[in-house]
Design a protein around this motif. Structure first.
Motif, PDB file in Angstrom:
ATOM      1  N   LEU A 189      17.136   0.150  -9.590  1.00 58.49           N
ATOM      2  CA  LEU A 189      17.500   1.465 -10.131  1.00 58.49           C
ATOM      3  C   LEU A 189      16.741   2.590  -9.430  1.00 58.49           C
ATOM      4  CD1 LEU A 189      17.776   0.630 -13.939  1.00 58.49           C
ATOM      5  CD2 LEU A 189      19.651   1.045 -12.324  1.00 58.49           C
ATOM      6  N   VAL A 190      15.452   2.368  -9.149  1.00 61.88           N
ATOM      7  CA  VAL A 190      14.674   3.382  -8.433  1.00 61.88           C
ATOM      8  C   VAL A 190      15.264   3.605  -7.046  1.00 61.88           C
ATOM      9  CG1 VAL A 190      12.421   3.877  -7.387  1.00 61.88           C
ATOM     10  CG2 VAL A 190      12.549   3.018  -9.731  1.00 61.88           C
ATOM     11  N   LEU A 239       0.837  -1.206   0.000  1.00 65.45           N
ATOM     12  CA  LEU A 239       0.000   0.000   0.000  1.00 65.45           C
ATOM     13  C   LEU A 239       0.868   1.251   0.000  1.00 65.45           C
ATOM     14  CD1 LEU A 239      -2.809  -1.108   2.481  1.00 65.45           C
ATOM     15  CD2 LEU A 239      -2.980  -0.835  -0.002  1.00 65.45           C
ATOM     16  N   GLY A 240       1.972   1.212   0.732  1.00 65.54           N
ATOM     17  CA  GLY A 240       2.901   2.344   0.736  1.00 65.54           C
ATOM     18  C   GLY A 240       3.500   2.575  -0.638  1.00 65.54           C
ATOM     19  N   LEU A 241       3.781   1.496  -1.344  1.00 66.70           N
ATOM     20  CA  LEU A 241       4.331   1.607  -2.702  1.00 66.70           C
ATOM     21  C   LEU A 241       3.336   2.308  -3.625  1.00 66.70           C
ATOM     22  CD1 LEU A 241       6.807   0.801  -4.385  1.00 66.70           C
ATOM     23  CD2 LEU A 241       5.627  -1.317  -4.932  1.00 66.70           C
ATOM     24  N   LEU A 242       2.047   1.999  -3.451  1.00 62.23           N
ATOM     25  CA  LEU A 242       1.018   2.671  -4.253  1.00 62.23           C
ATOM     26  C   LEU A 242       0.948   4.164  -3.954  1.00 62.23           C
ATOM     27  CD1 LEU A 242      -1.843   0.017  -4.067  1.00 62.23           C
ATOM     28  CD2 LEU A 242      -0.330   0.507  -6.002  1.00 62.23           C
ATOM     29  N   ARG A 243       1.402   4.548  -2.756  1.00 66.83           N
ATOM     30  CA  ARG A 243       1.424   5.973  -2.364  1.00 66.83           C
ATOM     31  C   ARG A 243       2.771   6.633  -2.661  1.00 66.83           C
ATOM     32  NH1 ARG A 243      -0.897   3.691   2.668  1.00 66.83           N
ATOM     33  NH2 ARG A 243      -3.127   3.755   2.376  1.00 66.83           N
ATOM     34  N   GLY A 244       3.674   5.880  -3.305  1.00 68.30           N
ATOM     35  CA  GLY A 244       4.963   6.452  -3.679  1.00 68.30           C
ATOM     36  C   GLY A 244       6.078   6.242  -2.671  1.00 68.30           C
ATOM     37  N   HIS A 245       5.858   5.400  -1.665  1.00 70.73           N
ATOM     38  CA  HIS A 245       6.879   5.132  -0.652  1.00 70.73           C
ATOM     39  C   HIS A 245       7.548   3.796  -0.953  1.00 70.73           C
ATOM     40  CE1 HIS A 245       5.325   8.464   1.651  1.00 70.73           C
ATOM     41  NE2 HIS A 245       4.111   7.908   1.632  1.00 70.73           N
ATOM     42  N   LEU A 246       8.862   3.846  -1.176  1.00 72.90           N
ATOM     43  CA  LEU A 246       9.598   2.607  -1.443  1.00 72.90           C
ATOM     44  C   LEU A 246       9.767   1.806  -0.165  1.00 72.90           C
ATOM     45  CD1 LEU A 246      12.517   3.712  -3.783  1.00 72.90           C
ATOM     46  CD2 LEU A 246      10.587   2.254  -4.357  1.00 72.90           C
ATOM     47  N   PRO A 247       9.615   0.487  -0.249  1.00 78.15           N
ATOM     48  CA  PRO A 247       9.916  -0.331   0.924  1.00 78.15           C
ATOM     49  C   PRO A 247      11.413  -0.264   1.229  1.00 78.15           C
ATOM     50  CG  PRO A 247       8.775  -1.621  -0.757  1.00 78.15           C
ATOM     51  CD  PRO A 247       9.116  -0.304  -1.355  1.00 78.15           C
ATOM     52  N   GLN A 248      11.750  -0.533   2.466  1.00 74.67           N
ATOM     53  CA  GLN A 248      13.152  -0.545   2.867  1.00 74.67           C
ATOM     54  C   GLN A 248      13.883  -1.643   2.096  1.00 74.67           C
ATOM     55  OE1 GLN A 248      13.674  -1.221   7.040  1.00 74.67           O
ATOM     56  NE2 GLN A 248      15.769  -1.910   6.807  1.00 74.67           N
ATOM     57  N   SER A 249      15.097  -1.320   1.641  1.00 76.46           N
ATOM     58  CA  SER A 249      15.900  -2.348   0.983  1.00 76.46           C
ATOM     59  C   SER A 249      16.694  -3.089   2.051  1.00 76.46           C
ATOM     60  CB  SER A 249      16.848  -1.721  -0.042  1.00 76.46           C
ATOM     61  OG  SER A 249      17.799  -0.915   0.610  1.00 76.46           O
ATOM     62  N   GLY A 250      17.270  -4.190   1.656  1.00 76.64           N
ATOM     63  CA  GLY A 250      18.086  -4.955   2.595  1.00 76.64           C
ATOM     64  C   GLY A 250      17.376  -6.203   3.067  1.00 76.64           C
ATOM     65  N   ARG A 251      18.029  -6.868   3.973  1.00 79.45           N
ATOM     66  CA  ARG A 251      17.568  -8.162   4.467  1.00 79.45           C
ATOM     67  C   ARG A 251      16.528  -7.984   5.570  1.00 79.45           C
ATOM     68  NH1 ARG A 251      19.572 -12.463   7.806  1.00 79.45           N
ATOM     69  NH2 ARG A 251      19.163 -14.411   6.705  1.00 79.45           N
ATOM     70  N   ALA A 252      15.254  -8.005   5.197  1.00 78.74           N
ATOM     71  CA  ALA A 252      14.174  -7.850   6.166  1.00 78.74           C
ATOM     72  C   ALA A 252      12.915  -8.500   5.604  1.00 78.74           C
ATOM     73  CB  ALA A 252      13.917  -6.367   6.440  1.00 78.74           C
ATOM     74  N   ILE A 253      12.040  -8.910   6.511  1.00 73.81           N
ATOM     75  CA  ILE A 253      10.756  -9.461   6.086  1.00 73.81           C
ATOM     76  C   ILE A 253       9.915  -8.324   5.535  1.00 73.81           C
ATOM     77  CG2 ILE A 253       8.596 -10.483   6.898  1.00 73.81           C
ATOM     78  CD1 ILE A 253      10.208 -12.128   8.845  1.00 73.81           C
ATOM     79  N   GLY A 254       9.352  -8.525   4.356  1.00 71.52           N
ATOM     80  CA  GLY A 254       8.507  -7.499   3.755  1.00 71.52           C
ATOM     81  C   GLY A 254       8.283  -7.772   2.285  1.00 71.52           C
ATOM     82  N   LEU A 255       7.842  -6.750   1.581  1.00 73.79           N
ATOM     83  CA  LEU A 255       7.494  -6.874   0.170  1.00 73.79           C
ATOM     84  C   LEU A 255       8.685  -7.317  -0.679  1.00 73.79           C
ATOM     85  CD1 LEU A 255       5.278  -6.530  -1.956  1.00 73.79           C
ATOM     86  CD2 LEU A 255       5.976  -4.131  -2.160  1.00 73.79           C
ATOM     87  N   SER A 256       9.838  -6.724  -0.436  1.00 74.48           N
ATOM     88  CA  SER A 256      11.032  -7.045  -1.223  1.00 74.48           C
ATOM     89  C   SER A 256      11.415  -8.519  -1.094  1.00 74.48           C
ATOM     90  CB  SER A 256      12.197  -6.151  -0.769  1.00 74.48           C
ATOM     91  OG  SER A 256      13.370  -6.503  -1.437  1.00 74.48           O
ATOM     92  N   SER A 257      11.469  -9.010   0.133  1.00 76.60           N
ATOM     93  CA  SER A 257      11.852 -10.414   0.318  1.00 76.60           C
ATOM     94  C   SER A 257      10.770 -11.349  -0.216  1.00 76.60           C
ATOM     95  CB  SER A 257      12.138 -10.699   1.791  1.00 76.60           C
ATOM     96  OG  SER A 257      10.998 -10.473   2.583  1.00 76.60           O
TER      97      SER A 257
END
Length: 159
Positions: free
Chosen positions: A138-139, A56-74
């Motif tokens: 890249l973003v 939902l944050g991504l839809l509002r323009g907020h990138l998820p935290q990068s790195g090793r963590a539980i979340g959208l990226s992983s």
């Protein structure tokens, strides 16, 4: 690989696919033994909520935290791992269906065609995953998060 203009690459495709299958198997074993699979597949309540929050944050323009963590990226990495696994399994089944040095369709052409279509489907998912992965890296880099440095060891990146 079904395009007549690329058939000369097929032996390389088979060899690289077998190597990819070995690497993938080692990664699954490593992930099971050392790397927390709950990070790649956050299917628990807390993990699902984190993925939803970050989505939902991504839809509002907020990138998820990068790195090793539980979340959208992983979670997306886990989906990529599943797509790669599907591609690898169907590829290895097809590899086993064609005897060495054999030219022409295998004995069970209908099953082979079914696996070919599944292999192609997973391959297209992998291309989608790869393009999205590069785009989001890249973003993140443009936004000031040195993910490329972390990925390629070219500087300090987030862990």
């Amino acid at each position: 690989m079904s395009d007549p203009g690329t058939q000369y690459l097929f032996p390389w495709h088979r060899i690289l696919g077998a190597v990819a299958a070995l690497v993938l198997l080692m990664f699954w074993l490593y992930s099971y033994a050392i790397y927390d699979l709950k990070m790649l597949f956050p299917w628990g309540r807390e993990g699902r909520q984190q993925v939803l929050r970050e989505g939902l944050g991504l839809l509002r323009g907020h990138l998820p935290q990068s790195g090793r963590a539980i979340g959208l990226s992983s979670f997306v990495h886990g989906l990529g791992l599943l797509a790669m696994s599907g591609c690898t399994v169907t590829g290895m089944i097809m590899f086993a269906m064609i005897p060495p040095g054999h030219v022409g369709p295998p004995a069970d052409a209908i099953a082979f065609t079914r696996y070919t279509l599944q292999h192609k489907f997973f391959g297209e998912l992998l291309w989608l995953y790869w393009c999205g992965h590069v785009a989001f890296a890249l973003v993140h880099q443009i936004k000031g998060d040195n993910v490329l440095g972390a990925i390629f060891g070219l500087g300090r990146g987030r862990d």
